[in-house]
Design a protein around this motif. Structure first.
Motif, PDB file in Angstrom:
ATOM      1  N   GLY A  79       0.727  -1.353   0.157  1.00 10.87           N
ATOM      2  CA  GLY A  79      -0.051   0.007   0.291  1.00 10.87           C
ATOM      3  C   GLY A  79       0.937   1.067   0.161  1.00 10.87           C
ATOM      4  N   ALA A  80       1.707   1.414   1.131  1.00 13.96           N
ATOM      5  CA  ALA A  80       2.992   2.584   0.753  1.00 13.96           C
ATOM      6  C   ALA A  80       3.629   2.522  -0.771  1.00 13.96           C
ATOM      7  N   VAL A  81       3.830   1.570  -1.130  1.00 17.45           N
ATOM      8  CA  VAL A  81       4.334   1.757  -2.650  1.00 17.45           C
ATOM      9  C   VAL A  81       3.234   2.325  -3.207  1.00 17.45           C
ATOM     10  N   MET A  82       2.318   1.827  -3.313  1.00 24.20           N
ATOM     11  CA  MET A  82       0.998   2.240  -4.438  1.00 24.20           C
ATOM     12  C   MET A  82       0.991   3.778  -4.313  1.00 24.20           C
ATOM     13  N   MET A  83       1.046   4.213  -3.032  1.00 29.52           N
ATOM     14  CA  MET A  83       0.663   5.420  -3.335  1.00 29.52           C
ATOM     15  C   MET A  83       1.513   6.641  -3.036  1.00 29.52           C
ATOM     16  N   ARG A  84       3.392   5.265  -3.225  1.00 30.90           N
ATOM     17  CA  ARG A  84       4.122   6.917  -3.116  1.00 30.90           C
ATOM     18  C   ARG A  84       4.058   6.817  -4.902  1.00 30.90           C
ATOM     19  N   THR A 128       3.967  10.034  -7.361  1.00 30.26           N
ATOM     20  CA  THR A 128       4.840  10.252  -8.155  1.00 30.26           C
ATOM     21  C   THR A 128       3.994  10.623  -9.854  1.00 30.26           C
ATOM     22  N   GLN A 129       2.976  10.221  -9.819  1.00 26.69           N
ATOM     23  CA  GLN A 129       2.367  10.586 -11.379  1.00 26.69           C
ATOM     24  C   GLN A 129       1.892  11.748 -11.299  1.00 26.69           C
ATOM     25  N   HIS A 130       1.646  12.132 -10.353  1.00 25.19           N
ATOM     26  CA  HIS A 130      -0.183  12.882  -9.942  1.00 25.19           C
ATOM     27  C   HIS A 130       1.212  14.574  -9.837  1.00 25.19           C
ATOM     28  N   LEU A 131       2.589  14.112  -9.622  1.00 17.06           N
ATOM     29  CA  LEU A 131       3.861  15.459  -9.318  1.00 17.06           C
ATOM     30  C   LEU A 131       3.820  15.428 -10.693  1.00 17.06           C
ATOM     31  N   SER A 132       4.045  14.562 -11.371  1.00 11.52           N
ATOM     32  CA  SER A 132       4.968  14.564 -12.989  1.00 11.52           C
ATOM     33  C   SER A 132       3.831  14.881 -14.505  1.00 11.52           C
ATOM     34  N   SER A 133       2.058  14.947 -13.643  1.00 11.32           N
ATOM     35  CA  SER A 133       1.252  15.034 -14.913  1.00 11.32           C
ATOM     36  C   SER A 133       1.770  16.800 -14.400  1.00 11.32           C
ATOM     37  N   ALA A 134       1.470  16.966 -13.605  1.00 12.84           N
ATOM     38  CA  ALA A 134       1.019  18.571 -13.268  1.00 12.84           C
ATOM     39  C   ALA A 134       2.056  18.913 -13.367  1.00 12.84           C
ATOM     40  N   GLN A 135       3.531  18.902 -13.470  1.00  7.62           N
ATOM     41  CA  GLN A 135       4.819  19.647 -14.057  1.00  7.62           C
ATOM     42  C   GLN A 135       4.704  19.439 -15.576  1.00  7.62           C
ATOM     43  N   ALA A 136       4.455  18.441 -15.740  1.00  8.81           N
ATOM     44  CA  ALA A 136       3.984  18.543 -17.474  1.00  8.81           C
ATOM     45  C   ALA A 136       2.814  19.390 -18.437  1.00  8.81           C
ATOM     46  N   LYS A 137       1.858  19.899 -17.117  1.00  7.99           N
ATOM     47  CA  LYS A 137       0.823  20.797 -17.468  1.00  7.99           C
ATOM     48  C   LYS A 137       1.751  22.370 -17.199  1.00  7.99           C
ATOM     49  N   GLN A 138       2.635  22.401 -16.352  1.00  8.83           N
ATOM     50  CA  GLN A 138       3.282  23.550 -16.329  1.00  8.83           C
ATOM     51  C   GLN A 138       3.854  23.603 -17.195  1.00  8.83           C
TER      52      GLN A 138
END
Length: 133
Positions: free
Chosen positions: A24-29, A33-43
């Motif tokens: 569960g901890a690995v899945m949260m990480r 990371t995927q959410h942060l990458s998506s936000a940075q790509a949009k920015q």
């Protein structure tokens, strides 16, 4: 005999709980990371278009008589600071028919604090030609 198997069951259950919580901890990480990458790509896309808007602005301000004199500086485009730099590359003459000047325009769009997770920067370089009226 019964006591030994009961103790063994508790160990198996504890092991399974530890493995599942680690999973569960690995899945949260991975999700974070995927959410942060998506936000940075949009920015990054927004920064690119802000820099492109800076180049477009520079093109409208260039003219043969004044050249780059009205361009160096910064403008604000949708929350991005866009720094414009302009340099004349030279004036050329086509045998008396037409004179034109080449300019290099660099637009650098940035937002956030340098070195921070919210920092995004994109730069565009464009060569612009102006002709004598």
């Amino acid at each position: 005999m019964r006591l030994k198997s009961a103790g063994f069951s508790i160990l198996v259950v504890l092991f399974i709980l530890v493995v599942l919580s680690a999973l569960g901890a690995v899945m949260m990480r991975v999700s974070t990371t995927q959410h942060l990458s998506s936000a940075q790509a949009k920015q990054g896309k927004q920064a690119y278009f802000a820099a492109r808007a800076g180049v477009d602005y520079a093109v409208t301000r260039l003219d043969f008589a004044n050249g780059c004199t009205r361009l160096d500086g910064a403008i604000l485009v949708d929350g991005f600071s866009v720094v414009l730099q302009c340099t004349a590359q030279g004036t050329f003459d086509e045998g008396g028919l037409k004179r034109y000047t080449l300019y290099q325009v660099i637009a650098t769009a940035s937002t956030g604090t340098a070195g921070g997770l919210d920092h995004t920067q994109r730069a565009l370089v464009s060569t612009v030609v102006t002709t004598e009226p």
